[in-house]
Design an enzyme around this catalytic site. Structure first.
Site, PDB file in Angstrom:
ATOM      1  N   LYS A  53      51.611  44.006  35.728  1.00  0.00           N
ATOM      2  CA  LYS A  53      50.813  42.837  36.158  1.00  0.00           C
ATOM      3  C   LYS A  53      49.385  42.922  35.629  1.00  0.00           C
ATOM      4  O   LYS A  53      48.864  41.968  35.057  1.00  0.00           O
ATOM      5  CB  LYS A  53      50.771  42.777  37.698  1.00  0.00           C
ATOM      6  CG  LYS A  53      49.720  41.831  38.241  1.00  0.00           C
ATOM      7  CD  LYS A  53      49.748  41.731  39.737  1.00  0.00           C
ATOM      8  CE  LYS A  53      48.760  42.596  40.463  1.00  0.00           C
ATOM      9  NZ  LYS A  53      47.355  42.162  40.366  1.00  0.00           N
ATOM     10  N   ASN A  54      48.746  44.072  35.832  1.00  0.00           N
ATOM     11  CA  ASN A  54      47.327  44.144  35.479  1.00  0.00           C
ATOM     12  C   ASN A  54      47.088  44.201  33.979  1.00  0.00           C
ATOM     13  O   ASN A  54      45.953  44.057  33.523  1.00  0.00           O
ATOM     14  CB  ASN A  54      46.663  45.327  36.184  1.00  0.00           C
ATOM     15  CG  ASN A  54      46.422  45.032  37.661  1.00  0.00           C
ATOM     16  OD1 ASN A  54      46.701  43.927  38.124  1.00  0.00           O
ATOM     17  ND2 ASN A  54      45.917  46.010  38.390  1.00  0.00           N
ATOM     18  N   ARG A  75      42.269  35.955  41.164  1.00  0.00           N
ATOM     19  CA  ARG A  75      41.013  36.562  40.762  1.00  0.00           C
ATOM     20  C   ARG A  75      40.951  36.794  39.245  1.00  0.00           C
ATOM     21  O   ARG A  75      39.899  36.691  38.642  1.00  0.00           O
ATOM     22  CB  ARG A  75      40.832  37.887  41.503  1.00  0.00           C
ATOM     23  CG  ARG A  75      39.628  38.597  41.012  1.00  0.00           C
ATOM     24  CD  ARG A  75      39.143  39.684  41.872  1.00  0.00           C
ATOM     25  NE  ARG A  75      38.097  40.381  41.139  1.00  0.00           N
ATOM     26  CZ  ARG A  75      36.816  40.126  41.261  1.00  0.00           C
ATOM     27  NH1 ARG A  75      36.393  39.224  42.101  1.00  0.00           N
ATOM     28  NH2 ARG A  75      35.931  40.787  40.548  1.00  0.00           N
ATOM     29  N   CYS A 128      42.826  38.938  46.275  1.00  0.00           N
ATOM     30  CA  CYS A 128      43.073  39.630  47.543  1.00  0.00           C
ATOM     31  C   CYS A 128      41.758  39.900  48.279  1.00  0.00           C
ATOM     32  O   CYS A 128      40.723  40.120  47.666  1.00  0.00           O
ATOM     33  CB  CYS A 128      43.724  40.986  47.257  1.00  0.00           C
ATOM     34  SG  CYS A 128      45.489  40.899  47.069  1.00  0.00           S
ATOM     35  N   ARG A 166      34.007  42.052  46.193  1.00  0.00           N
ATOM     36  CA  ARG A 166      34.387  41.788  44.805  1.00  0.00           C
ATOM     37  C   ARG A 166      33.412  40.883  44.044  1.00  0.00           C
ATOM     38  O   ARG A 166      33.770  39.793  43.587  1.00  0.00           O
ATOM     39  CB  ARG A 166      35.810  41.224  44.750  1.00  0.00           C
ATOM     40  CG  ARG A 166      36.789  42.123  45.452  1.00  0.00           C
ATOM     41  CD  ARG A 166      38.201  41.775  45.199  1.00  0.00           C
ATOM     42  NE  ARG A 166      38.708  42.360  43.973  1.00  0.00           N
ATOM     43  CZ  ARG A 166      39.991  42.352  43.608  1.00  0.00           C
ATOM     44  NH1 ARG A 166      40.866  41.768  44.361  1.00  0.00           N
ATOM     45  NH2 ARG A 166      40.362  42.911  42.492  1.00  0.00           N
ATOM     46  N   SER A 193      33.892  49.155  35.834  1.00  0.00           N
ATOM     47  CA  SER A 193      34.699  48.052  36.378  1.00  0.00           C
ATOM     48  C   SER A 193      35.775  47.634  35.374  1.00  0.00           C
ATOM     49  O   SER A 193      35.485  47.397  34.199  1.00  0.00           O
ATOM     50  CB  SER A 193      33.779  46.872  36.683  1.00  0.00           C
ATOM     51  OG  SER A 193      34.479  45.652  36.603  1.00  0.00           O
ATOM     52  N   VAL A 194      36.998  47.523  35.878  1.00  0.00           N
ATOM     53  CA  VAL A 194      38.126  47.134  35.026  1.00  0.00           C
ATOM     54  C   VAL A 194      37.920  45.696  34.517  1.00  0.00           C
ATOM     55  O   VAL A 194      37.962  45.417  33.331  1.00  0.00           O
ATOM     56  CB  VAL A 194      39.456  47.242  35.822  1.00  0.00           C
ATOM     57  CG1 VAL A 194      40.624  46.664  35.047  1.00  0.00           C
ATOM     58  CG2 VAL A 194      39.711  48.690  36.198  1.00  0.00           C
ATOM     59  N   ASP A 240      44.781  51.102  43.933  1.00  0.00           N
ATOM     60  CA  ASP A 240      45.981  50.286  44.177  1.00  0.00           C
ATOM     61  C   ASP A 240      47.137  51.124  44.730  1.00  0.00           C
ATOM     62  O   ASP A 240      48.117  50.569  45.234  1.00  0.00           O
ATOM     63  CB  ASP A 240      46.431  49.585  42.884  1.00  0.00           C
ATOM     64  CG  ASP A 240      45.530  48.418  42.539  1.00  0.00           C
ATOM     65  OD1 ASP A 240      44.711  48.010  43.383  1.00  0.00           O
ATOM     66  OD2 ASP A 240      45.637  47.894  41.410  1.00  0.00           O
ATOM     67  N   ARG A 270      52.793  38.228  44.804  1.00  0.00           N
ATOM     68  CA  ARG A 270      51.770  38.146  43.752  1.00  0.00           C
ATOM     69  C   ARG A 270      51.994  39.223  42.689  1.00  0.00           C
ATOM     70  O   ARG A 270      51.663  39.026  41.525  1.00  0.00           O
ATOM     71  CB  ARG A 270      50.371  38.347  44.353  1.00  0.00           C
ATOM     72  CG  ARG A 270      49.861  37.149  45.146  1.00  0.00           C
ATOM     73  CD  ARG A 270      48.386  37.338  45.464  1.00  0.00           C
ATOM     74  NE  ARG A 270      47.739  37.906  44.295  1.00  0.00           N
ATOM     75  CZ  ARG A 270      46.735  38.765  44.315  1.00  0.00           C
ATOM     76  NH1 ARG A 270      46.224  39.156  45.449  1.00  0.00           N
ATOM     77  NH2 ARG A 270      46.219  39.227  43.199  1.00  0.00           N
TER      78      ARG A 270
END
Ligand code: UD1
Length: 411
Positions: free
Chosen positions: A11-12, A81, A105, A110, A152-153, A294, A386
């Site tokens: 997903k990411n 997001r 989420c 965030r 930060s990703v 996660d 999701r």
């Protein structure tokens, strides 16, 4: 537990790739794409701005040739997001973007200040009012030297997405090093981008005038892998989890520390748990290569039935302990102060009616439910969809009794 399952694509990794597809005119194809609501929500946003997206049989096709605007007004962006990643790619393509401040989420405040500061360095004027962001480079998006305050990703991905088409060179210092960043950069390289250092603290991007479409096969979702692996660690038994690409060392190490035997094969991992999970004296979630935030809810669920006391410190998001209230309803013994939770293993968890607060807490509750005696009902299951494709079907294939309510009523 017993069985063999193939783990879904990441997903990411796919979400920023969907944003990357708007950087070119051709038809981008992504295979092994998971059938999850975040992918469909992101696809809807691309349709909203004029792109064409077709999904079927785990194949995603994006034709961004007809994307005609950098304005996204729809409420849809509030649901996802990752739509913030369109800031970078639309800025690169149109030099101006207007976007509703994105949702996602509820695992913390965030903010997106790192993204905004970076785009300002790259020449964008940015105005923010009432949840609407307006960014405009006046036609001169340029490379810059950017040092992130934290790896930060999302900010790393967004800057990369803008920099690949910016004029000149960009350096991202203190960049995120997650495998999903590496996969995004490999994908962009297949589109013709010039990127060095992905997976290290410094990423260098040489902007090119244009990119072309690419055909890509997604690697395994490491958090989905960890979810099913934690079910084995918590419930006992054995499973073969088929993967494409490597599962990071930290994920394997934590499973090992919980008492799981792990054998790595060419196409996946064989896991076996013959004992009550071992307690872990201290685990802190940190950016990659540390233990991922996660995976924190997943681990906490397993530790509820470990043979001792464990301590988890959440180092990334402040609201990720909301699940504790729900686990207590199932008989878990957890205390927490601020971002530190102490989990004392109990011999028995019992079924209860519980509520997911976000995607990973939903998955954590499913793990706890599988470990508990009796029936557990998990409310707010939309969060789970999701990020997980047919999670109840996967659990059944691994020998667990899990159903969505409509299926349970038919039973
Ligand atoms: C991504 C992942 C998410 C994962 C997270 C951390 C996707 C779609 N989501 O989220 O699953 O949990 O990485 O691994 O890939 N921060 C700021 N200002 C910013 C940006 C971030 O203060 O401008 C802070 C955040 O509040 C948080 C930390 O930095 O405390 C890490 O956030 P970040 O890595 O950006 O997470 P996401 O990209 O949102």
């Amino acid at each position: 537990m017993q069985g063999t399952r193939k783990i879904q694509g990441s997903k990411n990794a796919v979400l920023p790739m969907i944003a990357a597809a708007v950087l070119c005119d051709g038809i981008t194809v992504i295979e092994n794409c998971p059938d999850i609501t975040d992918v469909h929500a992101m696809a809807d946003v691309i349709r909203e701005i004029g792109g064409q997206v077709v999904y079927g049989e785990h194949r995603l096709e994006i034709d961004a040739g007809s994307v005609g605007t950098g304005v996204i007004e729809e409420e849809k962006v509030r649901d996802i997001r990752a739509s913030v990643l369109l800031l970078g790619s639309l800025l690169a393509r149109f030099e101006r973007v207007t976007i509703d401040y994105p949702g996602g989420c509820s695992i913390g405040s965030r903010p997106i200040d790192f993204h905004i500061t970076a785009f300002q360095k790259m020449g964008a004027e940015i105005q923010a009012d009432n949840h609407i962001l307006r960014c405009d480079t006046g036609g001169s998006l340029r490379g810059a030297d950017i040092e992130l305050p934290f790896p930060s990703v999302g900010a790393t991905e967004n800057i990369v997405l803008a920099a690949v088409l910016a004029r000149g060179d960009t350096r991202i210092g203190n960049a995120a090093r997650e495998p999903e960043i590496v996969e995004l950069c490999e994908f962009l390289t297949a589109m013709g981008a010039e990127i060095e250092g992905a997976g290290s603290r410094n990423i260098r991007i040489h902007g090119v005038p244009r990119l072309h479409a690419a055909h890509w096969r997604l690697g395994t979702d490491r958090i989905a892998f960890l979810t099913y692996a934690m079910m084995v660690a918590g419930c006992g038994g054995e499973a073969f989890l088929e993967t494409e690409g490597r599962v990071p060392r930290m994920e394997r190490r934590i499973l090992h520390r919980l008492g799981c035997q792990i054998h790595t094969e060419k196409n996946g991992l064989f896991l076996k748990q013959e004992r009550v999970p071992r307690p872990l004296p201290y685990v802190r979630t940190t950016p990659y290569p540390g233990f991922p935030t996660d995976g924190q809810s997943l681990l906490m669920a397993v530790l509820c039935k470990s043979s001792g006391v464990s301590l988890i410190e959440e180092g990334i998001f402040e609201n990720r302990f909301q699940m504790i209230r729900q686990l207590r309803k199932m008989g878990a013994n957890i205390d927490y102060v601020s971002n530190r939770a102490s989990i004392t293993g109990v011999t028995r968890l019992h079924g209860a009616h519980v509520k997911a607060d976000d995607l990973r807490s939903g998955a954590g509750l499913l793990i706890a439910a599988a470990m508990a005696d009796g029936v557990t009902e998990v409310e707010n299951e939309h969060y789970i969809y999701r990020g997980y494709e047919d999670i109840t079907g996967q659990m059944r294939a691994l020998g667990l009794d899990a159903r969505v309510k409509s299926e349970a009523q038919e039973k």
